[in-house]
Every structure is written in structure tokens, then in C-alpha cells.
Design a protein around this motif. Structure first.
Motif, PDB file in Angstrom:
ATOM      1  N   ARG A   1       0.832  -1.204   0.000  1.00 43.44           N
ATOM      2  CA  ARG A   1       0.000   0.000   0.000  1.00 43.44           C
ATOM      3  C   ARG A   1       0.870   1.258   0.000  1.00 43.44           C
ATOM      4  N   THR A   2       1.965   1.212   0.739  1.00 45.48           N
ATOM      5  CA  THR A   2       2.890   2.346   0.754  1.00 45.48           C
ATOM      6  C   THR A   2       3.494   2.565  -0.634  1.00 45.48           C
TER       7      THR A   2
ATOM      8  N   LYS B   1       0.828   3.999  -2.976  1.00 40.91           N
ATOM      9  CA  LYS B   1       0.530   5.395  -2.638  1.00 40.91           C
ATOM     10  C   LYS B   1       1.631   6.331  -3.104  1.00 40.91           C
ATOM     11  N   GLU B   2       2.889   5.907  -2.940  1.00 40.97           N
ATOM     12  CA  GLU B   2       4.024   6.755  -3.289  1.00 40.97           C
ATOM     13  C   GLU B   2       4.551   6.507  -4.699  1.00 40.97           C
ATOM     14  N   SER B   3       3.878   5.623  -5.455  1.00 42.57           N
ATOM     15  CA  SER B   3       4.279   5.289  -6.827  1.00 42.57           C
ATOM     16  C   SER B   3       5.739   4.871  -6.889  1.00 42.57           C
TER      17      SER B   3
ATOM     18  N   SER C   1      -2.523  -1.997  -7.969  1.00 40.09           N
ATOM     19  CA  SER C   1      -3.701  -2.231  -7.133  1.00 40.09           C
ATOM     20  C   SER C   1      -3.505  -3.462  -6.263  1.00 40.09           C
TER      21      SER C   1
ATOM     22  N   ARG D   1       2.020   6.254 -13.170  1.00 38.29           N
ATOM     23  CA  ARG D   1       0.980   5.269 -13.444  1.00 38.29           C
ATOM     24  C   ARG D   1       0.600   5.298 -14.921  1.00 38.29           C
TER      25      ARG D   1
END
Length: 311
Positions: A143-144, A147-149, A172, A212
Motif C-alpha cells: 500500500r505504501t 501510494k508513493e508510486s 492495485s 501510473r
């Protein structure tokens, strides 16, 4: 920060019938004097807190008070709460617990009894049967990275038990069936891939960032439960009455033809992959493959190898 504590106290009072100043002080690790000042500040902000004296005393918010919840009905709020509870132990007890407090605060105290009754009517549990304390840590890292790509690297074991080191752009996290998956762009394969969390080892979040990709949603929607029709085989099975429950768990009703003697003829299209062979072997002597013959030959060969292990 004081504002965070004031908000948290408000959420607690909206979700609890009554709570003492001592309990608030212990929960937020502040003095009783600070709790008194906080409660007064909340009152001055327009939230009606009532104080009760005595052994069972404490603070509570007036019954009819609730935060404005715009256009959400009680049933819609309860659906959100049910979903959050379903992923709480996997995603993070504290994180989801705080969010539940905020959502629960939108329910008026006068609606609490109805909400509690609705809460017991539908229960969702997203935890896989295979409990692994490391899964929550893996999910946190992923998840980190999302979130931070940031790119990730990890060791992976494929469904064919082939080991490899992958570097991927995580897009995802997906909960499907009985497990968690990561969907992302694999730099080794130069394409989108779905990785099962239980097969991912030594996950490391890299400093390398990425942008992304614009087409990220389309491959995900196409990939789940959809296969190239050329890769499918039509299999016909004869199943014994003793495994009716397992057959009905896996196959659709329209794929099952019930026979007068209680047995079943199952006709279904499936990809001819190793997991299909393992699934058929799992039915044991309760299933016989009628068609195609080459699939029956594969299962027979695997069964003979199993017998050889015990001879």
C-alpha cells in the motif's frame, strides 16, 4: 495535536453511550484537567455534551445529536461499516478502527439500536482461511509503494512452482476468492501481471518512482476470470452424490445436470492448466472424467504417480 484529540473525543462520544473523564485521560494519555478543558472546548464548538456525576457518571452527547451525513441513509451507512469490519484485521486494526469511529459518528444515538440490529444481519470476513501474520506486513508495504508510486522487488513462485525475482510497478491490491493479490506492471515480462500475495517473498520498496500508466484499468478488468476461448477445453464429468456439496460450490447451476440416481453430469469450459488438474484430483474417486480423453489421461498419470509414492 489538540485538534486531532478533540475530534477523536467527539467521535468516541458519538459512538459510546457514556464515557468517564478518567477513561478519556487514559486513552489519550493526558491529565484529567486537560480532558475537562477539551470537553468544554467541544461544547463551545456547538456539540452538546452532557456531564453526569456519580459512580456511573461521565460524559455523553445528547441523544438526538449527530454529525451531518448529507444523503446517506442509515442502511447505506451500515453497508459501509460492514465492509470496513470485513477487512479490519487484514488491512490494520488501528487504521480501520479509527475510520469506523468516524463513520459510526454519523449515526444518531436514537438510531443506535436499529444500527446494531442491522449489524448482525450481514457479516463479511475477507480474511483467508490460511492465516499468516506476515500478510498484514506485506499489505502495508504494498500500500505504501502504491501510494508513493514506487517500484518494488520481490521473489515470486509461480503456479508451476518456478522461482524468479521480479521488479514491478504496483497498481492495485485485490481481494478475490480466498486470497489477496497484487496487480501491477512486471518489468521482467514487460506486461501487466497478477501476483498472489502468499507467493510473494522478501518484498522491498525501492526508491525508484514511476508514473501510473494510462491503460492500467483495462487489463485488470479483462484479466479476472476471462480466458482466450482458444485456451479453453470443454470437459464433461460424472460426479457421485457423495460430493454434491463440493460440485455445487464450484460449478454453476446451469452447468450441472442431475441424474435420477442422484449423480450429476457436469459440463463446463475451463482453461487446461495445472490448477484444474489439482482441483479434479481433489474430488478423489467422486468424479470420473468422461470428456476429453486427453484430460482423463493427464489425471490418470498424476494419480498413478501419487499411488507410487505409497507403494
Amino acid at each position: 495535536m489538540k485538534i486531532d484529540r478533540l475530534l477523536a473525543i467527539t467521535m468516541l462520544l458519538l459512538n459510546r453511550r457514556r464515557i468517564s473523564a478518567k477513561e478519556l485521560a487514559e486513552r489519550f494519555e493526558v491529565s484529567l484537567r486537560t480532558v475537562y478543558r477539551d470537553v468544554e472546548a467541544i461544547n463551545q464548538a456547538g456539540i452538546p455534551i452532557v456531564s453526569y456525576a456519580g459512580l456511573s457518571g461521565g460524559y455523553e452527547i445528547m441523544d438526538q445529536y449527530r454529525l451531518e451525513r448529507q444523503f446517506l441513509s442509515l442502511e447505506e451507512l451500515q453497508s459501509i461499516i460492514v465492509g470496513l469490519k470485513g477487512i479490519r484485521s487484514t488491512v490494520g486494526e488501528q487504521e480501520i478502527g479509527n475510520l469506523l469511529d468516524k463513520v459510526g459518528a454519523l449515526v444518531a444515538k436514537s438510531e443506535m439500536n436499529t444500527a446494531s440490529r442491522l449489524d448482525n444481519q450481514l457479516i463479511i470476513d475477507m480474511n483467508p482461511w490460511r492465516q499468516d501474520s506476515q500478510d498484514q506486513e506485506k499489505l502495508g508495504r504494498l500500500r505504501t509503494a502504491i501510494k508513493e508510486s514506487k517500484q518494488i522487488t520481490f521473489q515470486y513462485i509461480s503456479s508451476q512452482s518456478e522461482q524468479s525475482v521480479r521488479t514491478a510497478e504496483p497498481m492495485s491490491i485485490v481481494a478475490k476468492g480466498f486470497g489477496w493479490y497484487l496487480y501491477g506492471y512486471c518489468l521482467l515480462r514487460q506486461d501487466y501481471r497478477t501476483f498472489r500475495l502468499s507467493r510473494m517473498k522478501e518484498i522491498e520498496v525501492l526508491d525508484q518512482t514511476f508514473e501510473r500508466r494510462a491503460d492500467v484499468a483495462q487489463p485488470l478488468q479483462h484479466g479476472w476470470g476471462q480466458w482466450d476461448s482458444r485456451a479453453l477445453i470443454t470437459m464433461v464429468l460424472h460426479a457421485q452424490p457423495s460430493i454434491r456439496a463440493q460440485i455445487e460450490d464450484y460449478f454453476q447451476t446451469k452447468q450441472i445436470a442431475y441424474q435420477p440416481d442422484g449423480s450429476m453430469i457436469v459440463t463446463a469450459q475451463q482453461p487446461n492448466e495445472p490448477w484444474l488438474h489439482n482441483m479434479l484430483l481433489g474430488f478423489g474417486p467422486g468424479v470420473r472424467i468422461l470428456e476429453p480423453s486427453h484430460l482423463a489421461a493427464v489425471i490418470k498419470e498424476k494419480a498413478e504417480k501419487i499411488v507410487a509414492l505409497y507403494s
